[in-house]
Design a protein around this motif. Sequence first.
Motif, PDB file in Angstrom:
ATOM      1  N   ALA A   1       0.827  -1.234  -0.052  1.00 17.95           N
ATOM      2  CA  ALA A   1      -0.035   0.076   0.298  1.00 17.95           C
ATOM      3  C   ALA A   1       0.746   1.387   0.055  1.00 17.95           C
ATOM      4  O   ALA A   1       0.580   2.235  -0.791  1.00 17.95           O
TER       5      ALA A   1
ATOM      6  N   GLU B   1       0.878   4.311  -2.949  1.00 14.33           N
ATOM      7  CA  GLU B   1       0.808   5.721  -2.428  1.00 14.33           C
ATOM      8  C   GLU B   1       1.959   6.479  -2.915  1.00 14.33           C
ATOM      9  O   GLU B   1       1.933   7.773  -3.289  1.00 14.33           O
TER      10      GLU B   1
ATOM     11  N   VAL C   1      -3.918   4.881   0.184  1.00 13.06           N
ATOM     12  CA  VAL C   1      -4.196   3.461  -0.235  1.00 13.06           C
ATOM     13  C   VAL C   1      -4.505   2.772   0.989  1.00 13.06           C
ATOM     14  O   VAL C   1      -3.948   2.696   2.096  1.00 13.06           O
TER      15      VAL C   1
ATOM     16  N   ALA D   1      -7.539   3.059  -3.531  1.00  8.80           N
ATOM     17  CA  ALA D   1      -7.059   4.184  -3.385  1.00  8.80           C
ATOM     18  C   ALA D   1      -7.926   5.193  -3.694  1.00  8.80           C
ATOM     19  O   ALA D   1      -8.684   5.266  -4.625  1.00  8.80           O
TER      20      ALA D   1
END
Length: 76
Positions: free
Chosen positions: A13, A17, A31, A38
């Motif tokens: 994640a 991002e 995210v 997202a």
Amino acid sequence: MFAIEGMTCASCAMRIEKGLKKVPGVKDASVNLATEQAIVTFDPLQTGLEQMMQKVEAVGYKATPQVAPVPQVHDS
């Protein structure tokens, strides 16, 4: 908002991002590993969905745009 496929951990994640935030015109990206989504704040004059999807794919994941539902007005 995007649906993200292929994430297995919090590091995934964070990688997405960071990648999204490097796209010119992206002001913020968040995210969520649990929901596999997202949320991106961006300037539509500088970037678009295609550029952001390409960036997610470049870091090794798949992004699918999610269209927000349009509010319906009901006559009483």
